[in-house]
Enzyme design. Structure first.
Site, short mmCIF file in Angstrom:
data_model
loop_
_atom_site.label_atom_id
_atom_site.label_comp_id
_atom_site.label_asym_id
_atom_site.label_seq_id
_atom_site.Cartn_x
_atom_site.Cartn_y
_atom_site.Cartn_z
N ASP A 66 -13.19 27.63 -8.05
CA ASP A 66 -11.74 27.73 -8.19
C ASP A 66 -11.03 27.79 -6.84
OD1 ASP A 66 -12.73 30.26 -7.55
OD2 ASP A 66 -12.26 31.13 -9.48
N ASN A 135 -12.32 42.19 -15.97
CA ASN A 135 -11.91 41.85 -17.34
C ASN A 135 -12.85 40.81 -17.96
OD1 ASN A 135 -11.24 39.51 -16.00
ND2 ASN A 135 -9.03 39.63 -16.39
N HIS A 137 -13.71 37.89 -16.59
CA HIS A 137 -13.47 36.49 -16.26
C HIS A 137 -14.63 35.89 -15.47
CE1 HIS A 137 -11.03 37.38 -12.29
NE2 HIS A 137 -12.32 37.35 -12.04
N GLU A 142 -9.56 33.65 -17.59
CA GLU A 142 -9.21 35.00 -18.00
C GLU A 142 -9.49 35.18 -19.50
OE1 GLU A 142 -8.75 36.89 -15.62
OE2 GLU A 142 -7.08 36.43 -14.29
P1 PGA Z 1 -15.64 40.18 -6.73
O1 PGA Z 1 -14.91 39.18 -7.73
O2 PGA Z 1 -16.95 39.54 -6.38
O3 PGA Z 1 -14.73 40.28 -5.55
O4 PGA Z 1 -15.82 41.47 -7.49
C1 PGA Z 1 -15.60 38.68 -8.82
C2 PGA Z 1 -14.66 37.88 -9.70
O5 PGA Z 1 -13.47 38.24 -9.80
O6 PGA Z 1 -15.11 36.90 -10.30
#
Ligand code: PGA
Length: 240
Positions: A66, A135, A137, A142
């Site tokens: 992304d 959450n 995702h 999301e």
């Molecule tokens: P993080 O993010 O590795 O910074 O915890 C993971 C994500 O949001 O997919």
């Protein structure tokens, strides 16, 4: 599904070895890559192994999950910048072999179609690296994103904006949209490595891996993937 747990260091090393082995088995591997805090030390291990002559990325192609919409590539919070800083500038991958969605494309819908097609034209992703949001995702898909989604423009939820604001000067500087591979795009990868670290991920890891398979927890779809490896530190595995 195979789950590996251990200390964060063991975990970084094992996950990096998995990628190195994949590249040894198939030097022109197509890798799907993730940003965020979770993979940073694993990327460091990959750089070390590259410097030690244990792996070459000269034939590898990469696709990132992304990118934010509307911040320039040179912005320190862009995922393009993150990948240069944390991996690409320290390995021997040719610049033309790395792909991220262009969050500044004049026609974003067209950019999403182009990105999806480019992944398919490369032969598809051999190994996808994934983090997980609090959450649930994966990528920026999301909760309640349809499992059939392909690369598209997504609205970030307030909780993701808040979580990611730690990288920005303030919460209102966090972009509200991103271009993300879809859930179907991710599920098409031949192998997936899901990574999570820290006690704050223990709840969502339990839901994703042992709870009902539902779009309310996007990562729960991974239970349906035939070739899923999960790397957890002991804290993230605490509720399993
Ligand atoms: P993080 O993010 O590795 O910074 O915890 C993971 C994500 O949001 O997919």
């Amino acid at each position: 599904m195979h789950i590996f747990t251990g200390t964060a260091q063991e975990w970084d090393h094992k996950a990096a070895l998995e990628i190195v082995q994949q590249i040894k088995d198939k030097p022109d591997t197509v890798l799907g890559l993730a940003t965020g805090s979770t993979p940073v030390n694993m990327y460091r291990r990959l750089i070390e192994m590259h410097r030690a002559g244990q792996v070459s990325f000269s034939k590898v192609k990469t696709f990132n999950l992304d990118e934010y919409v509307g911040i320039p590539r040179e912005h320190p919070c862009s995922y393009y910048y993150f990948m240069q800083e944390n991996l690409f500038s320290d390995i021997d991958i040719p610049p033309e072999s790395v792909s991220l969605p262009d969050g500044n494309a004049p026609d974003l819908e067209e950019e999403c179609r182009r990105y999806e097609k480019k992944i398919a034209d490369s032969g598809g992703i051999d190994l996808q690296v994934l983090g997980i949001g609090h959450n649930g995702h994966i990528g920026f898909n999301e909760p309640n994103t349809p499992f059939e989604s392909v690369t598209g423009i997504v609205d970030l939820t307030q909780s993701t904006i808040k979580a990611n604001s730690r990288f920005f000067e303030s919460e209102d500087q966090v972009p509200r949209q991103a271009v993300s591979m879809g859930i179907k795009t991710i599920m098409h990868a031949r192998k997936i490595i899901l990574l999570a670290k820290g006690a704050d991920k223990a709840d969502i890891i339990q839901k994703a891996l042992q709870g009902p398979i539902t779009p309310e927890v996007p990562a729960s779809v991974l239970q349906l993937h035939p070739n899923l490896l999960v790397f957890l530190d002991n804290e993230a595995a605490a509720r399993l």
